[in-house]
Design an enzyme around this catalytic site. Structure first.
Site, PDB file in Angstrom:
ATOM      1  N   MET A 181      33.292  55.532  13.951  1.00  0.00           N
ATOM      2  CA  MET A 181      31.839  55.697  14.139  1.00  0.00           C
ATOM      3  C   MET A 181      31.259  56.567  13.032  1.00  0.00           C
ATOM      4  O   MET A 181      31.873  57.542  12.616  1.00  0.00           O
ATOM      5  CB  MET A 181      31.589  56.373  15.495  1.00  0.00           C
ATOM      6  N   CYS A 182      30.081  56.221  12.565  1.00  0.00           N
ATOM      7  CA  CYS A 182      29.384  57.048  11.589  1.00  0.00           C
ATOM      8  C   CYS A 182      28.912  58.330  12.253  1.00  0.00           C
ATOM      9  O   CYS A 182      28.835  58.439  13.472  1.00  0.00           O
ATOM     10  CB  CYS A 182      28.157  56.333  11.043  1.00  0.00           C
TER      11      CYS A 182
END
Lengths: 257, 257
Positions: A1-2
């Site tokens: 995930m960013c």
């Protein structure tokens, strides 16, 4: 995930402490090694530093850590590529001009099959779902208004657009024009407002503390927004899924889930 | 007077040698202490470094000097303010998206009473004549074509626009989309094309030489464009006043005075 990081303040503030923990999530304490970027507004002007190297090894991140740029609005992003190659044009934050101001956008998530029609005013340069979403948002706003509208009307339209776009997938984002900062939570986003009396904060990602009382004045108000809380001894507020918060001068002005 | 520096190559090349002499013109060997900026294309992506500090003292210039970013198209600018305050939003190069590509623009000169009508597609954020000229150029092109036209037609229209705008004053500029680089001379602009057999070049502003034969391959072709020649032992070509040159792959493709 960013990972997303934002800051909105009532006085120009440096983001060194928060960035210290945040940038380590780009390859050291977490797996986000597909580039990163940070945008600092100074009034209507903006500096955008982008790098397709992991932020924990980037010479540009090194510069940002050593050069205390003071800003009232900051948006930073560490990328874990889901759509679009690891290329400079796919690094967030993205920037476009609308109504004579620069607008900055960064996204965490993954929009499946999101293909809005080609824009009249705004077109993506890279291949990410994120830049397509940003251009679609600006395109819609620009068709609706030829100049900056009243803040409440802008908030309502962005709330509607966020709802429309999050039907395609995870859509945590931040958007700022250097005065307002919008934060939308689709899965994970947290914020904290620091103001007098200031206390000592301790980073989750690094054994570093700062006593904000020594680096602030009594009138300072600073909102920090991040995917996950950056400190382990402060009370962060979790945004609800579907919630859009508008910050101005370090204060959450509108909230609606 | 502001200083312009541009580079257009057939292979990604670092600009360290030229920047070494050029950045010293920002406050050391010449008087251009009102900020500076540099844009590096990597494919369609672009990094823009801006600073409102003099380039000879700027930590961002320090980064650029130590971090050899390889690019096929670079535009740099050192500012001597004529119109618009010394503020970040008035630093060149300026960037906008057109036809799904980023376009970068920097200007040296002074346009008196240049006030084009407010744009439909593009509006200035800061207060410079330069950003007004850039927005007017893009606005005109975007009205004429909805997508990137054939290169010769684009050159002809830019030549016409340059003629129209230079009626208002000094208008040396560079414009690039990461593939093409346009250089327009109103008073001073020089270029050199370096290709095999490569020789040693010696900077005007600093006692530094580089033997390009040791840092290039035989097929490299690099055009460097600058307000004044940067080296004192190479034959630079002066552009004629009113001349627009289009560079691609390190070659001057069209020239017309």
């Amino acid at each position: 995930m960013c990972q997303l990081l934002g800051m909105n303040c009532n006085t120009p503030t440096d983001i060194l402490f928060s960035f210290e923990g945040f940038h380590r999530r780009g390859g050291l304490t977490d797996h986000h090694a597909d580039g990163w970027g940070i945008a600092f507004f100074e009034g209507p002007g903006v500096r955008v530093f982008l790098d397709d190297k992991p932020s924990s090894e980037s010479p540009v991140a090194d510069l940002v850590r050593r050069y205390p740029i003071k800003s009232e609005n900051v948006i930073a992003h560490i990328r874990k590529a889901t759509q679009g190659e690891i290329r400079l044009e796919n690094c967030h934050p993205f920037v476009r001009e609308m109504w004579g101001r620069y607008w900055i956008f960064a996204h965490n998530g993954d929009l499946k099959s999101f293909a809005p029609p080609a824009g009249h005013f705004y077109r993506p340069v890279g291949g990410t779902d994120s830049e397509r979403a940003f251009c679609h948002i600006l395109e819609t706003l620009r068709h609706k208004w030829g100049a900056m509208p009243e803040t409440g009307a802008l908030y309502a339209e962005l709330d509607r657009l966020a709802r429309e776009i999050r039907a395609f997938g995870v859509f945590n984002f931040m958007l700022s024009n250097g005065e307002l900062l919008f934060a939308h939570c689709s899965t994970h986003l947290h914020f904290i407002v620091r103001q007098a009396p200031f206390n000592t904060a301790h980073l989750v990602d690094d054994d570093v503390s700062v006593d904000f009382a020594t680096v602030t004045t009594p009138n300072d108000r600073v909102a920090v927004i991040a995917t996950q809380p950056l400190t382990d001894n402060e009370a962060w507020t979790a945004l609800a899924p579907g919630e859009l918060v508008l910050f101005r001068d370090g204060t959450p002005l509108y909230r609606d889930a």
